[in-house]
Design an enzyme around this catalytic site. Structure first.
Site, short mmCIF file in Angstrom:
data_model
loop_
_atom_site.label_atom_id
_atom_site.label_comp_id
_atom_site.label_asym_id
_atom_site.label_seq_id
_atom_site.Cartn_x
_atom_site.Cartn_y
_atom_site.Cartn_z
N HIS A 205 -9.39 -12.32 42.42
CA HIS A 205 -8.52 -13.27 43.11
C HIS A 205 -7.12 -13.27 42.51
O HIS A 205 -6.11 -13.37 43.23
CB HIS A 205 -9.12 -14.67 43.03
CG HIS A 205 -10.38 -14.82 43.82
ND1 HIS A 205 -11.36 -15.75 43.50
CD2 HIS A 205 -10.85 -14.16 44.92
CE1 HIS A 205 -12.35 -15.66 44.36
NE2 HIS A 205 -12.07 -14.70 45.23
N ASP B 205 -7.53 -24.40 36.37
CA ASP B 205 -8.21 -23.10 36.25
C ASP B 205 -7.48 -22.03 37.02
O ASP B 205 -6.78 -22.30 38.01
CB ASP B 205 -9.67 -23.21 36.69
CG ASP B 205 -9.83 -23.42 38.18
OD1 ASP B 205 -9.93 -22.43 38.91
OD2 ASP B 205 -9.84 -24.59 38.60
N THR B 206 -7.64 -20.82 36.56
CA THR B 206 -6.90 -19.69 37.12
C THR B 206 -7.38 -19.34 38.53
O THR B 206 -6.58 -18.88 39.35
CB THR B 206 -7.06 -18.46 36.21
OG1 THR B 206 -8.44 -18.09 36.14
CG2 THR B 206 -6.54 -18.74 34.81
N ASP B 207 -8.64 -19.54 38.81
CA ASP B 207 -9.19 -19.18 40.12
C ASP B 207 -8.60 -20.07 41.21
O ASP B 207 -8.14 -19.60 42.25
CB ASP B 207 -10.71 -19.31 40.07
CG ASP B 207 -11.42 -18.40 41.08
OD1 ASP B 207 -10.77 -17.48 41.59
OD2 ASP B 207 -12.61 -18.62 41.33
N ASP B 208 -8.63 -21.38 40.98
CA ASP B 208 -8.00 -22.30 41.92
C ASP B 208 -6.53 -21.98 42.09
O ASP B 208 -5.99 -21.98 43.20
CB ASP B 208 -8.16 -23.74 41.44
CG ASP B 208 -9.45 -24.37 41.90
OD1 ASP B 208 -9.48 -24.91 43.01
OD2 ASP B 208 -10.44 -24.30 41.16
#
Length: 637
Positions: free
Chosen positions: A460, A383-386
């Protein structure tokens, strides 16, 4: 050194701040695993424990020891009025209470006992089983407590829909997609195991209210379609149905992860095992055996005050996310980048880089893989957030293999940038996962079934890309524009994955400033004013999870917590605010640090599905205060 505040508020002693920071960092270091990672418990509500028992009952593998240990945890979370909620001190929830009641009855609790009669009364008054959410009714249908005829039909033929066709499986978010595919098999076969007991006592004492979207045109269309599918269910095209079920089973098997699970989360994991069992896979088949064994790694066993075993099930695990956040916190606290513990964490993270192609490539087929997932094993769904958080963490570390680190970062930056949606924002797992049609299905009564861009994730990523230099400046510009366009009228930002407007605002303001937005910009000033108005009298910040359903009543409002106070302080720090408001927040944190160096936080401040499923991240109460105190200490030096 003491910073004097002119307002009469008690001065903040910087030595006290640094002492609190040192204690918190020492505590963080104690929590690191020998392999290099950090992981706190991910606590949810008792449906996970109830469904674990029902899952084991369905497969015929439930043991009495498991049952009683889980029942103790479920009972310990029951409130005085007999109900259960989706988060601490939240409103009573009908579906959670039904599942908990059934689990306790499965454990042998007397339906005539006071705690059971109170729960049953609440269920009856709430409309009974028929008024529960779809997933609860699916679990009850497995044992004949609810009719399959009254559940939405999920035809396995959906797997034949091309990727461009409306309502194909890739129109759903990854967590919904992985759950729907196995449920198409379950919905087709409509299994019923012998019920271990009746549930007649849960019959409602009032009529079930109609759906809230009863007048929505698309909802009417899909309810009509569901009626047609019910008729087709009785007389399907047999060869087509058989082929579809085989294809769905193969789709499931291809996505099993190394730990035996699916997507690193409970719903697709247990439904996939049930679906494969119904397709004839024996319990000792490698896919089944590995899947069942893997569930043990998500089980926490401890003892209650009487020394009796309690058992609870984590819906998910967050080692990659927790490790990335911890490294950022250590950076902010001034821990040297070459510290051996920092380097070990960096090495572990680089080993966790996902180089395989997953479902995200359906919409981005030409994009080279290079990101991270949330869990130990979830290679299909980075995932992009991680990934944004890990990139910022790794940049700080002084890993001895500089060339390897640079290559890892380069791939991650390119992958994350390439996952941008067409509108300039980022979703967590997929690009352009924005169809509104899945939300209108009779099945979709559980909130988030798509993955559109959100302010917290976009922030983020904007912060990460901006911090990396001018290479992705066009992406940063578009991301900033997206964030500006999605600011709430009161000056806050919505938080998709954390509670809620405090989380969103705490993510967006630092991102905007990192991207070059002047702290005097009107958008940032409005955010600061919002935070100022939401500060509690005790100096902290908090936001009740009811703000998702009732933003007018609960936005930025709730009992002060360590994590939410830290989020507010991160935004104020980025905006250049070091006066009375920030000082009171810092004082709140330093005054409430516990003896171990952390903070007590019984509240849930994380979000799984807004309005429906919430998370208590046990690391949040430590890593975010370290970030806030560290940035404050570095600035006021």
């Amino acid at each position: 050194m003491t910073v004097t505040v002119q307002s009469g508020v008690e001065d903040v002693d910087d030595d006290k701040v640094r002492d609190a920071l040192a204690k918190a960092v020492a505590h963080l270091m104690e929590l690191q695993d020998d392999a290099g990672w950090w992981k706190g418990e991910l606590e949810t509500n008792v449906t996970m424990d109830a469904e674990d028992l029902l899952f084991r009952e369905f497969l015929g593998i439930r043991t009495e020891e498991q049952t009683q240990a889980s029942a103790r945890w479920i009972r310990a979370n029951q409130r005085e009025d007999g109900t259960w909620a989706t988060f601490k001190d939240g409103p009573a929830d009908l579906s959670v209470t039904i599942e908990a009641y059934v689990a306790l009855k499965l454990a042998g609790h007397d339906p005539g006992a006071k705690h059971m009669t109170a729960a049953a009364e609440f269920i009856r008054e709430g409309g009974g089983i028929a008024n529960a959410r779809v997933f609860t009714r699916f679990w009850l249908a497995f044992f004949g407590w609810y009719s399959w005829d009254d559940l939405p039909v999920l035809p396995p033929e959906i797997v034949f829909l091309p990727k461009w066709f409306p309502l194909n499986v890739y129109d759903f978010a990854c967590w919904a997609r992985q759950t729907i595919v196995p449920l198409t098999i379950v919905s087709s076969l409509r299994p019923v195991r012998p019920a271990p007991f009746p549930l007649a006592e849960l019959r409602p004492t009032r009529d079930v209210p109609g759906r809230k979207d009863a007048d929505d045109p698309w909802s009417k269309v899909f309810r009509a379609l569901d009626a047609v599918l019910h008729q087709y269910q009785k007389h399907p095209v047999r060869p087509l149905r058989k082929t579809a079920m085989r294809k769905a089973a193969q789709w499931i098997i291809e996505r099993q992860e190394a730990d035996g699970g699916w997507g690193g989360i409970q719903p697709p994991w247990v439904y996939s095992l049930i679906a494969l069992r119904l397709m004839g896979y024996p319990l000792n088949h490698p896919v089944m055996a590995q899947g069942i064994k893997g569930l043990d790694g998500f089980t926490i066993v401890d003892t209650d005050e009487d020394g009796e075993l309690r058992r609870r099930f984590e819906a998910c695990q967050s080692p990659v996310w927790d490790t990335g956040l911890t490294l950022v916190a250590l950076r902010d606290a001034g821990v040297p980048a070459a510290d051996p513990r920092v380097v070990k964490a960096a090495e572990w993270l680089m080993d966790e880089e996902i180089r395989e192609i997953g479902d995200w490539a359906v919409r981005r087929p030409d994009l080279e893989p290079g990101g991270w997932a949330f869990e130990f094993a979830n290679d299909w769904y980075p995932d992009t957030d991680d990934t944004a958080e890990i990139v910022m963490a790794l940049r700080y570390t002084d890993h001895p293999d500089g060339a390897r680190k640079a290559a890892v970062l380069d791939r991650a930056e390119r992958w994350t940038a390439g996952m941008r949606s067409k509108d300039g924002g980022w979703g967590a797992f997929d690009a352009d996962n924005v169809s509104v049609l899945p939300l209108k299905l009779p099945f979709s009564d559980f909130g988030a079934v798509t993955d559109p861009p959100s302010a917290d994730v976009t922030a983020h990523i904007v912060e990460m890309l901006a911090d990396g230099g001018p290479r992705y400046s066009s992406y940063v510009v578009d991301g900033v524009k997206w964030l500006m366009e999605h600011q709430e009228s009161d000056g806050s930002w919505f938080g998709r994955w954390g509670a809620n407007y405090v989380y969103g605002t705490g993510a967006v303001v630092p991102a905007l400033v990192t991207a070059g937005v002047d702290p005097r910009h009107s958008a940032i000033r409005r955010a600061v004013r919002w935070l100022e108005t939401k500060q509690n009298p005790d100096g902290g910040w908090g936001e009740d999870l009811r703000s998702y359903a009732d933003p007018e009543g609960w936005s930025g409002r709730g009992e002060s917590t360590a994590s939410q106070t830290a989020w507010a302080l991160l935004a104020l720090h980025a905006a250049g605010e070091f006066g009375e408001i920030a000082q009171r927040g810092i004082t709140w944190l330093t005054d409430r640090q516990n003896a171990s160096g952390g903070w007590d936080e019984p509240q849930f401040t994380g979000t799984g599905f807004p309005g429906d499923f919430y998370i208590k991240y046990h690391m949040y109460r430590l890593v975010f205060p370290v970030m806030a105190l560290g940035r404050y200490a570095e600035t006021t030096g």
